[in-house]
Design a protein around this motif. Sequence first.
Motif, PDB file in Angstrom:
ATOM      1  N   PRO A 210       0.832  -1.221   0.000  1.00  0.00           N
ATOM      2  CA  PRO A 210       0.000   0.000   0.000  1.00  0.00           C
ATOM      3  C   PRO A 210       0.858   1.259   0.000  1.00  0.00           C
ATOM      4  CG  PRO A 210      -0.731  -1.560   1.669  1.00  0.00           C
ATOM      5  CD  PRO A 210       0.596  -2.052   1.180  1.00  0.00           C
ATOM      6  N   ASP A 211       0.305   2.334  -0.545  1.00  0.00           N
ATOM      7  CA  ASP A 211       0.994   3.622  -0.520  1.00  0.00           C
ATOM      8  C   ASP A 211       1.053   4.151   0.904  1.00  0.00           C
ATOM      9  OD1 ASP A 211       1.262   3.569  -3.262  1.00  0.00           O
ATOM     10  OD2 ASP A 211      -0.526   4.791  -3.624  1.00  0.00           O
ATOM     11  N   SER A 212       2.101   4.916   1.205  1.00  0.00           N
ATOM     12  CA  SER A 212       2.176   5.578   2.501  1.00  0.00           C
ATOM     13  C   SER A 212       1.115   6.661   2.558  1.00  0.00           C
ATOM     14  CB  SER A 212       3.565   6.180   2.731  1.00  0.00           C
ATOM     15  OG  SER A 212       3.874   7.111   1.713  1.00  0.00           O
ATOM     16  N   GLN A 213       0.599   6.907   3.754  1.00  0.00           N
ATOM     17  CA  GLN A 213      -0.472   7.880   3.944  1.00  0.00           C
ATOM     18  C   GLN A 213      -0.087   8.887   5.023  1.00  0.00           C
ATOM     19  OE1 GLN A 213      -3.251   7.919   2.056  1.00  0.00           O
ATOM     20  NE2 GLN A 213      -2.610   6.071   0.946  1.00  0.00           N
ATOM     21  N   ASP A 214      -0.594  10.109   4.863  1.00  0.00           N
ATOM     22  CA  ASP A 214      -0.402  11.151   5.874  1.00  0.00           C
ATOM     23  C   ASP A 214       1.086  11.417   6.109  1.00  0.00           C
ATOM     24  OD1 ASP A 214      -3.186  11.438   6.273  1.00  0.00           O
ATOM     25  OD2 ASP A 214      -3.187   9.669   7.554  1.00  0.00           O
ATOM     26  N   ILE A 215       1.394  11.949   7.265  1.00  0.00           N
ATOM     27  CA  ILE A 215       2.768  12.290   7.623  1.00  0.00           C
ATOM     28  C   ILE A 215       3.423  11.073   8.276  1.00  0.00           C
ATOM     29  CG2 ILE A 215       4.183  13.825   9.032  1.00  0.00           C
ATOM     30  CD1 ILE A 215       1.909  15.890   8.761  1.00  0.00           C
ATOM     31  N   CYS A 216       4.644  10.752   7.857  1.00  0.00           N
ATOM     32  CA  CYS A 216       5.254   9.488   8.258  1.00  0.00           C
ATOM     33  C   CYS A 216       5.375   9.315   9.768  1.00  0.00           C
ATOM     34  CB  CYS A 216       6.622   9.335   7.601  1.00  0.00           C
ATOM     35  SG  CYS A 216       7.855  10.578   8.082  1.00  0.00           S
ATOM     36  N   PHE A 217       5.603  10.387  10.524  1.00  0.00           N
ATOM     37  CA  PHE A 217       5.816  10.242  11.964  1.00  0.00           C
ATOM     38  C   PHE A 217       4.569  10.577  12.785  1.00  0.00           C
ATOM     39  CE2 PHE A 217       7.167  14.495  10.699  1.00  0.00           C
ATOM     40  CZ  PHE A 217       6.544  15.306  11.625  1.00  0.00           C
ATOM     41  N   VAL A 218       3.411  10.686  12.117  1.00  0.00           N
ATOM     42  CA  VAL A 218       2.160  11.012  12.820  1.00  0.00           C
ATOM     43  C   VAL A 218       1.191   9.831  12.698  1.00  0.00           C
ATOM     44  CG1 VAL A 218       0.219  12.598  13.001  1.00  0.00           C
ATOM     45  CG2 VAL A 218       2.467  13.461  12.348  1.00  0.00           C
ATOM     46  N   PRO A 219       1.082   8.984  13.705  1.00  0.00           N
ATOM     47  CA  PRO A 219       0.183   7.831  13.634  1.00  0.00           C
ATOM     48  C   PRO A 219      -1.271   8.251  13.479  1.00  0.00           C
ATOM     49  CG  PRO A 219       1.724   7.628  15.465  1.00  0.00           C
ATOM     50  CD  PRO A 219       1.826   9.038  14.969  1.00  0.00           C
ATOM     51  N   ASN A 220      -1.939   7.684  12.470  1.00  0.00           N
ATOM     52  CA  ASN A 220      -3.381   7.881  12.258  1.00  0.00           C
ATOM     53  C   ASN A 220      -3.788   9.338  12.084  1.00  0.00           C
ATOM     54  OD1 ASN A 220      -3.774   5.041  12.697  1.00  0.00           O
ATOM     55  ND2 ASN A 220      -3.586   5.444  14.892  1.00  0.00           N
ATOM     56  N   GLY A 221      -2.856  10.177  11.673  1.00  0.00           N
ATOM     57  CA  GLY A 221      -3.177  11.578  11.445  1.00  0.00           C
ATOM     58  C   GLY A 221      -3.461  12.367  12.707  1.00  0.00           C
ATOM     59  N   ASP A 222      -3.122  11.825  13.877  1.00  0.00           N
ATOM     60  CA  ASP A 222      -3.399  12.490  15.153  1.00  0.00           C
ATOM     61  C   ASP A 222      -2.226  13.406  15.506  1.00  0.00           C
ATOM     62  OD1 ASP A 222      -4.177  13.301  17.636  1.00  0.00           O
ATOM     63  OD2 ASP A 222      -4.389  11.286  18.492  1.00  0.00           O
ATOM     64  N   TYR A 223      -2.241  14.606  14.932  1.00  0.00           N
ATOM     65  CA  TYR A 223      -1.158  15.565  15.156  1.00  0.00           C
ATOM     66  C   TYR A 223      -1.017  15.927  16.631  1.00  0.00           C
ATOM     67  CZ  TYR A 223      -1.541  16.499  10.098  1.00  0.00           C
ATOM     68  OH  TYR A 223      -1.574  16.386   8.738  1.00  0.00           O
ATOM     69  N   ALA A 224      -2.147  16.168  17.275  1.00  0.00           N
ATOM     70  CA  ALA A 224      -2.131  16.681  18.640  1.00  0.00           C
ATOM     71  C   ALA A 224      -1.404  15.736  19.592  1.00  0.00           C
ATOM     72  CB  ALA A 224      -3.551  16.936  19.127  1.00  0.00           C
ATOM     73  N   SER A 225      -1.664  14.427  19.474  1.00  0.00           N
ATOM     74  CA  SER A 225      -1.042  13.490  20.414  1.00  0.00           C
ATOM     75  C   SER A 225       0.467  13.440  20.217  1.00  0.00           C
ATOM     76  CB  SER A 225      -1.642  12.092  20.235  1.00  0.00           C
ATOM     77  OG  SER A 225      -1.344  11.561  18.951  1.00  0.00           O
ATOM     78  N   VAL A 226       0.935  13.567  18.970  1.00  0.00           N
ATOM     79  CA  VAL A 226       2.369  13.566  18.706  1.00  0.00           C
ATOM     80  C   VAL A 226       3.004  14.827  19.291  1.00  0.00           C
ATOM     81  CG1 VAL A 226       4.125  13.732  16.899  1.00  0.00           C
ATOM     82  CG2 VAL A 226       2.240  12.115  16.666  1.00  0.00           C
ATOM     83  N   ILE A 227       2.354  15.964  19.096  1.00  0.00           N
ATOM     84  CA  ILE A 227       2.904  17.217  19.605  1.00  0.00           C
ATOM     85  C   ILE A 227       2.939  17.217  21.132  1.00  0.00           C
ATOM     86  CG2 ILE A 227       2.511  19.714  19.760  1.00  0.00           C
ATOM     87  CD1 ILE A 227       1.402  19.500  16.873  1.00  0.00           C
ATOM     88  N   GLU A 228       1.927  16.638  21.755  1.00  0.00           N
ATOM     89  CA  GLU A 228       1.926  16.556  23.215  1.00  0.00           C
ATOM     90  C   GLU A 228       3.087  15.710  23.721  1.00  0.00           C
ATOM     91  OE1 GLU A 228      -2.401  16.950  25.047  1.00  0.00           O
ATOM     92  OE2 GLU A 228      -2.390  15.511  23.396  1.00  0.00           O
ATOM     93  N   LYS A 229       3.477  14.680  22.948  1.00  0.00           N
ATOM     94  CA  LYS A 229       4.637  13.870  23.327  1.00  0.00           C
ATOM     95  C   LYS A 229       5.926  14.661  23.141  1.00  0.00           C
ATOM     96  CE  LYS A 229       2.624   9.372  22.124  1.00  0.00           C
ATOM     97  NZ  LYS A 229       2.714   8.219  21.200  1.00  0.00           N
ATOM     98  N   LEU A 230       5.987  15.427  22.053  1.00  0.00           N
ATOM     99  CA  LEU A 230       7.194  16.195  21.759  1.00  0.00           C
ATOM    100  C   LEU A 230       7.325  17.427  22.639  1.00  0.00           C
ATOM    101  CD1 LEU A 230       6.985  16.062  17.856  1.00  0.00           C
ATOM    102  CD2 LEU A 230       8.643  14.854  19.276  1.00  0.00           C
ATOM    103  N   ARG A 231       6.206  18.038  22.980  1.00  0.00           N
ATOM    104  CA  ARG A 231       6.204  19.259  23.776  1.00  0.00           C
ATOM    105  C   ARG A 231       5.247  19.080  24.958  1.00  0.00           C
ATOM    106  NH1 ARG A 231       9.789  19.621  20.736  1.00  0.00           N
ATOM    107  NH2 ARG A 231      10.366  21.322  19.332  1.00  0.00           N
TER     108      ARG A 231
END
Length: 379
Positions: A210-231
Amino acid sequence: MPLDTTPLNSLGLAKKPSETRVVVAMSGGVDSSVVAARLAEEGYDVVGVTLQLYDHGAALAKKGACCAGRDIHDARRVAETMGFPHYVLDYENTFREAVIDEFADSYLAGATPVPCIRCNERVKFRDLLETARDLDADCMATGHYIQRQAGPHGAELHRAADPRRDQSYFLFSTTQEQLDFLRFPLGHLESKAETRALAERYGLSVADKPDSQDICFVPNGDYASVIEKLRPGAADPGEIVHADGRVLGRHEGVLHYTIGQRRGLGIGGLAEPLYVVKLDVPERRVIVGPKEMLATRRVPVAEINWLGDAPFTSRAEWHLAVKVRSTRPPREAVIRPLSDTEAEVELVTPEEGVSPGQACVFYDPDSTRIFGGGWIRRS
């Protein structure tokens, strides 16, 4: 002195394929795998390179993303199948500093960043390209769907033959110097089905991947949860305020909202549909209003990469077409240079949801050529 009568090879170089070294940027997906396999079959001196970008494919990686652990394995298998060398380079620190950190900070500042463009600009087409030169490569090839065409003033960037696969929005910041060294062997294909058919012909294990989807380091398109981990602690609560000043509710962090958002605002029961029209980060306020407030005609653009034949500031106005979001078609616009890297873009027809942090890409309205672009700034 005798003239060099060596015909140009398929990559536009006056050398035999066997004497032409090509570094292929391999993400582990079907597109870059087909590029590498095709060039190897044509007899080129192919060197495959895969970038390990984050946590060795673990912490922030997700299935279907590029540059994760599984993808590195897939790229290696393709190289083994086609018989060319393959290397994995650890770019984790570079990727975090150049792409992930800026993504988090931009999002927290109320922008809507596009990290895939920064990755191409700062990692793949800068650091990896320099690595290709260090390996004495004659050029670097990628699996992007975009075309490089020879023009009267040098190499030109053009949209892909298949408009559904065209990646020009994400490659606008490719400089002229980089374009001279890069090759995009898939840009002329009419459909993705052709790419998969080639993968099957070469017997590649990734033919049905399958083709890659969304941003590679953002699981399931959940930007907020990734940012909360980073910041940690970034999700400070605040007020949801109507443009007329009425306080309509509370939110759990500005980072959960984007310009143009309608659903999930948490302020039900109102007669009129409301949209996010502004993010006031310093005051931690989400400003909402009617849809017509999203319409934008004048767009400030900075960090412009210009790919025209004449200097950008040689004219007071450029009448081109522009894309202000990746999912929208180019629209007629007037571009007024303010400097070599800044301009005011006036849209002939106002656009909704124009957001700081997105790219504004310039197109020739009468051809497939791309004239570069820049980053949308706050008014």
